[in-house]
Motif scaffolding. Structure first.
Motif, mmCIF file in Angstrom:
data_model
loop_
_atom_site.group_PDB
_atom_site.id
_atom_site.type_symbol
_atom_site.label_atom_id
_atom_site.label_comp_id
_atom_site.label_asym_id
_atom_site.label_seq_id
_atom_site.Cartn_x
_atom_site.Cartn_y
_atom_site.Cartn_z
ATOM 1 N N SER A 10 0.855 -1.184 0.000
ATOM 2 C CA SER A 10 0.000 0.000 0.000
ATOM 3 C C SER A 10 0.893 1.236 0.000
ATOM 4 O O SER A 10 2.035 1.194 0.462
ATOM 5 C CB SER A 10 -0.930 0.016 1.220
ATOM 6 O OG SER A 10 -0.181 0.092 2.418
ATOM 7 N N VAL A 11 0.355 2.325 -0.531
ATOM 8 C CA VAL A 11 1.102 3.581 -0.610
ATOM 9 C C VAL A 11 0.230 4.689 -0.047
ATOM 10 O O VAL A 11 -0.956 4.782 -0.378
ATOM 11 C CB VAL A 11 1.478 3.925 -2.066
ATOM 12 C CG1 VAL A 11 2.353 5.176 -2.107
ATOM 13 C CG2 VAL A 11 2.189 2.755 -2.730
ATOM 14 N N ARG A 12 0.819 5.499 0.813
ATOM 15 C CA ARG A 12 0.061 6.602 1.391
ATOM 16 C C ARG A 12 0.986 7.754 1.729
ATOM 17 O O ARG A 12 2.208 7.600 1.812
ATOM 18 C CB ARG A 12 -0.685 6.149 2.650
ATOM 19 C CG ARG A 12 0.224 5.704 3.790
ATOM 20 C CD ARG A 12 -0.588 5.181 4.966
ATOM 21 N NE ARG A 12 0.270 4.714 6.045
ATOM 22 C CZ ARG A 12 0.715 5.499 7.033
ATOM 23 N NH1 ARG A 12 0.388 6.794 7.069
ATOM 24 N NH2 ARG A 12 1.482 5.007 7.987
ATOM 25 N N GLN A 13 0.374 8.908 1.938
ATOM 26 C CA GLN A 13 1.133 10.083 2.348
ATOM 27 C C GLN A 13 1.392 10.032 3.844
ATOM 28 O O GLN A 13 0.511 9.661 4.634
ATOM 29 C CB GLN A 13 0.336 11.345 2.007
ATOM 30 C CG GLN A 13 1.038 12.637 2.348
ATOM 31 C CD GLN A 13 0.250 13.846 1.883
ATOM 32 O OE1 GLN A 13 -0.506 13.766 0.907
ATOM 33 N NE2 GLN A 13 0.407 14.970 2.575
ATOM 34 N N ALA A 14 2.601 10.347 4.244
ATOM 35 C CA ALA A 14 2.916 10.457 5.678
ATOM 36 C C ALA A 14 2.251 11.720 6.209
ATOM 37 O O ALA A 14 2.438 12.806 5.656
ATOM 38 C CB ALA A 14 4.423 10.519 5.874
ATOM 39 N N GLU A 15 1.460 11.569 7.277
ATOM 40 C CA GLU A 15 0.688 12.703 7.777
ATOM 41 C C GLU A 15 0.968 13.057 9.231
ATOM 42 O O GLU A 15 0.802 14.198 9.639
ATOM 43 C CB GLU A 15 -0.803 12.436 7.587
ATOM 44 C CG GLU A 15 -1.215 12.303 6.116
ATOM 45 C CD GLU A 15 -2.689 12.037 5.936
ATOM 46 O OE1 GLU A 15 -3.312 11.557 6.915
ATOM 47 O OE2 GLU A 15 -3.221 12.294 4.839
ATOM 48 N N SER A 16 1.384 12.096 10.021
ATOM 49 C CA SER A 16 1.553 12.329 11.457
ATOM 50 C C SER A 16 3.035 12.352 11.824
ATOM 51 O O SER A 16 3.915 11.991 11.036
ATOM 52 C CB SER A 16 0.857 11.224 12.250
ATOM 53 O OG SER A 16 1.509 9.969 12.041
#
Length: 240
Positions: A10-16
Motif C-alpha cells: 500500500s502507498v500513502r502520504q505520511a501525515e503524522s
C-alpha cells in the motif's frame, strides 16, 4: 495524494509525527545517520510511505516538492549543482528526494509501484519535469567506472539544461572517464532509481558530487515528462 493498494503493498502520504519517524528511520537505515535526520526541506515536502500490507512495515519512502524555474535555486539539489540553466524551464517541476528502499526487501514490485504512484501524482499536478539527485553508495568512483562511462556516452542532457559545477568536491567523469563502457558491468552497478530514470528518457549532470556527509556519489538527474515513451507511461498508469 490518495491511498493506493496493489498486490502486497500500500502507498500513502505520511501525515503524522509517527509517520515521519518511520520515514526518517528508514532513511537512516538506507543512508546512514545523515540521511535519517530531518532537514529544512522536509517541512516543505510531501512524504510518501510504501508499506507491506501483511506486516505493516515501511519498505520504501521518498519526498516530493513542487517548484518552478524561478524557484529551482531553492531546491535541495541546488545546494550541490548550479541550476541556473533550469531557471528558464517553462512548466511545473517536481523534485524527488530521499528515495530509498529497505535493504531487506528486494521485490522489484516496490520500485514499480512507487513509480506508478509518482506517475499519477505527476498527471494530477501537471508536472512537466521531474528531477533529483541519484546516488551511488560510497564515495569511491572505481566500482562504478563503467556506469559513469555509459552515462557519458548516452545520457547527458541537452546543453540548454546542463547543470554546472557548484560543489567543491566533484568527480568530473566526462573529463576523467575515457573507457568504452562494458554494458553488463555498467548496468550491474547502476543504482535502480537511476536506471529507471534513464529507461524513461532521463538525463544526468556531466559530473558527480562527492558527498562525504551522506557517503555517496550523486548525479543530478532530470526527466522531461514529454520525453517518456508512450508505452512506458501506459504501463505505469495501468498499475494505479
Amino acid at each position: 495524494m490518495k491511498f493506493f493498494k496493489k498486490g502486497n503493498y500500500s502507498v500513502r502520504q505520511a501525515e503524522s509525527a509517527d509517520d515521519m519517524s518511520v520515514a526518517l528511520a528508514l532513511r537512516g537505515l538506507c543512508f546512514g545517520a545523515a540521511g535519517g535526520v530531518a532537514d529544512k526541506f522536509d517541512a516543505c515536502s510531501t512524504h510518501v510511505l510504501v508499506e507491506e500490507i501483511k506486516s505493516g512495515q515501511a519498505v520504501a519512502t521518498f519526498r516530493m516538492s513542487m517548484l518552478d524555474g524561478a524557484r529551482v535555486h531553492t531546491s535541495y539539489a541546488a545546494q550541490y549543482y548550479d541550476l541556473a540553466a533550469l531557471a528558464a524551464f517553462q512548466g511545473p517541476m517536481l523534485e524527488l528526494g530521499r528515495f530509498c528502499i529497505h535493504p531487506s526487501h528486494a521485490d522489484p514490485d516496490i520500485l514499480r509501484i512507487a513509480w506508478a504512484v509518482l506517475t499519477a501524482y505527476v498527471d494530477e499536478a501537471g508536472v512537466e519535469m521531474l528531477f533529483g539527485c541519484s546516488s551511488f553508495a560510497g564515495t569511491n568512483a572505481d566500482p562504478y567506472r563503467d556506469a559513469f562511462a555509459l552515462l557519458k556516452a548516452r545520457h547527458l542532457p541537452p546543453e540548454r539544461w546542463m547543470p554546472r559545477i557548484k560543489a567543491k568536491d566533484v568527480f568530473r567523469y566526462c573529463v576523467q572517464e575515457q573507457r568504452k563502457p562494458d554494458l553488463k558491468k555498467a548496468n550491474a552497478t547502476m543504482p535502480p532509481l537511476l536506471r529507471t530514470y534513464l529507461m524513461m528518457g532521463g538525463w544526468v549532470s556531466d559530473h558527480a558530487v562527492i558527498d562525504h556527509q551522506m557517503d555517496t556519489l550523486h548525479v543530478f538527474t532530470g526527466l522531461e515528462i514529454s520525453a517518456i515513451p508512450p508505452a512506458r507511461k501506459k504501463l505505469l498508469r495501468a498499475l494505479v
